[in-house]
Design a protein around this motif. Structure first.
Motif, mmCIF file in Angstrom:
data_model
loop_
_atom_site.group_PDB
_atom_site.id
_atom_site.type_symbol
_atom_site.label_atom_id
_atom_site.label_comp_id
_atom_site.label_asym_id
_atom_site.label_seq_id
_atom_site.Cartn_x
_atom_site.Cartn_y
_atom_site.Cartn_z
ATOM 1 N N VAL A 175 0.842 -1.201 0.000
ATOM 2 C CA VAL A 175 0.000 0.000 0.000
ATOM 3 C C VAL A 175 0.876 1.250 0.000
ATOM 4 N N ASP A 176 1.978 1.218 0.730
ATOM 5 C CA ASP A 176 2.919 2.342 0.673
ATOM 6 C C ASP A 176 3.441 2.526 -0.748
ATOM 7 N N ARG A 199 -12.969 6.472 -2.910
ATOM 8 C CA ARG A 199 -13.555 5.151 -3.177
ATOM 9 C C ARG A 199 -12.697 4.378 -4.176
ATOM 10 N N ALA A 200 -12.114 5.080 -5.145
ATOM 11 C CA ALA A 200 -11.205 4.432 -6.093
ATOM 12 C C ALA A 200 -9.942 3.965 -5.386
ATOM 13 N N LEU A 201 -9.415 4.802 -4.496
ATOM 14 C CA LEU A 201 -8.227 4.417 -3.738
ATOM 15 C C LEU A 201 -8.487 3.149 -2.917
ATOM 16 N N ASP A 202 -9.695 3.012 -2.387
ATOM 17 C CA ASP A 202 -10.036 1.801 -1.640
ATOM 18 C C ASP A 202 -9.922 0.570 -2.536
ATOM 19 N N HIS A 203 -10.384 0.698 -3.780
ATOM 20 C CA HIS A 203 -10.271 -0.415 -4.734
ATOM 21 C C HIS A 203 -8.803 -0.768 -4.981
ATOM 22 N N PHE A 207 -6.827 -4.343 -3.841
ATOM 23 C CA PHE A 207 -6.215 -5.202 -4.853
ATOM 24 C C PHE A 207 -4.744 -5.459 -4.573
ATOM 25 N N ILE A 208 -4.021 -4.401 -4.233
ATOM 26 C CA ILE A 208 -2.562 -4.523 -4.149
ATOM 27 C C ILE A 208 -2.101 -5.161 -2.837
ATOM 28 N N ARG A 209 -3.001 -5.399 -1.925
ATOM 29 C CA ARG A 209 -2.630 -6.096 -0.685
ATOM 30 C C ARG A 209 -2.479 -7.608 -0.883
ATOM 31 N N GLN A 210 -2.940 -8.136 -2.005
ATOM 32 C CA GLN A 210 -2.988 -9.581 -2.206
ATOM 33 C C GLN A 210 -1.686 -10.091 -2.830
ATOM 34 N N PRO A 211 -1.054 -11.100 -2.218
ATOM 35 C CA PRO A 211 0.239 -11.595 -2.703
ATOM 36 C C PRO A 211 0.227 -12.037 -4.168
ATOM 37 N N ASP A 212 -0.849 -12.695 -4.616
ATOM 38 C CA ASP A 212 -0.861 -13.145 -6.012
ATOM 39 C C ASP A 212 -0.955 -11.955 -6.972
ATOM 40 N N ARG A 213 -1.511 -10.841 -6.515
ATOM 41 C CA ARG A 213 -1.572 -9.630 -7.342
ATOM 42 C C ARG A 213 -0.208 -8.938 -7.380
#
Length: 303
Positions: A175-176, A199-203, A207-213
């Motif tokens: 996230v950083d 709201r877009a930033l939340d999306h 998404f970017i917190r997930q290891p496979d992403r």
């Protein structure tokens, strides 16, 4: 996790099985079809301000690229597929065909712009028009690489490092990283995200917190340093040119503005019919300047 807000009210949500995995997309509007392809480190949500302006006169299809957003994140192969731009482009052509669109315009921002021009080179029979937002071809970037370019585009080489080097670096700071890239690319001060909808930033953050992403993002850039460049080199050696009309838009504080010649001049090495203009914004045109971006796009699409 708190449910994410729907930034495309009234649009249909579809999931299409493709050669690159299941692709999630939003579909809205009516008229001639336009495919909107997002870049890094975002998802199709980045078009939430631009898509409604285009949907007044066009059917807009807004997918999440393979490994991004809500699309499937498959295990990569040795050539970094399905995260090379040819594989991504092939998958998006499959999406458009599944929706009944054999001929369509393509608009791509950032990494999505690289998918967009590769798709157009590989599938000229399917693309009516191409617009690229704040990029020049991948091979042109590497060919211009020097100390200044390396400092500006440090993430190109960092994310392309052998696995698991960048994945490890991003594991607890993804996230950083997202915040850094978004802030770096705007005309505001560092750490100012005011041009983006919360709201877009939340999306993007979900998404970017997930290891496979995270892995998919790194594979995207690994492909950019290898397979994608090889495809560009092969087309340049063969004299293959984009035949569809091309519109190039870039921000006055965007990445292509720092080349020695204009982005239009660079794209004329790759396409036979190129026009373009600079907009008063940074890298994220569809969110920073949706009206200013929509105006030339709509003229171009209706020309």
């Amino acid at each position: 996790m708190t449910p994410l807000d729907d930034l495309f009210p009234g649009y249909d949500s579809v999931v299409v099985p493709t050669s690159a995995g299941a692709i999630s997309a939003r579909v809205g509007g009516s008229g001639s079809p336009v495919l909107l392809i997002h870049g890094h480190p975002q998802t199709g949500v980045m078009y939430h301000r631009l898509a409604p302006r285009l949907a007044v006169s066009h059917t807009v299809v807004v997918p999440d690229l393979p490994g991004y957003g809500e699309s499937e994140a498959r295990e990569p192969d040795a050539a970094h597929g399905p995260y090379d731009k040819r594989s991504m482009g092939n998958a998006l052509v499959e999406v458009m065909h599944s929706l009944g669109h054999d001929r369509f315009a393509v608009i791509g921002h950032d990494r999505g712009g690289r998918v967009a021009y590769r798709l157009t080179l590989d599938h000229p029979e399917n693309v009516t028009k191409l617009s690229v937002l704040d990029i020049v071809p991948t091979l042109e970037v590497w060919d211009s690489w020097d100390r200044e370019r390396g400092m500006q585009l440090y993430h190109w080489t960092m994310l392309a490092q052998q696995s698991p080097i960048p994945e490890t670096l991003l594991k607890d700071s993804s996230v950083d990283w997202l915040n850094l890239i978004l802030s770096w690319g705007t005309t505001g001060t560092f750490g100012d995200y005011s041009v983006f909808d919360e709201r877009a930033l939340d999306h993007y953050r979900a998404f970017i917190r997930q290891p496979d992403r995270i892995r998919a993002i790194c594979e995207d850039y690994r492909a950019g340093a290898t397979t994608d460049t090889e495809h560009d080199e092969a087309d340049r050696a063969a004299g293959k040119m984009i035949q569809a009309p091309v519109l190039v838009l870039w921000g006055v504080r965007g990445v292509p503005a720092n080349h020695d010649v204009t982005p239009v001049d660079i794209w004329r090495r790759w396409a036979v019919d190129v026009r373009g203009e600079a907009l008063r914004c940074g890298h994220f045109l569809p969110e920073e300047a949706p009206e200013a971006t929509a105006e030339p796009l709509l003229r171009f699409l209706s020309d």
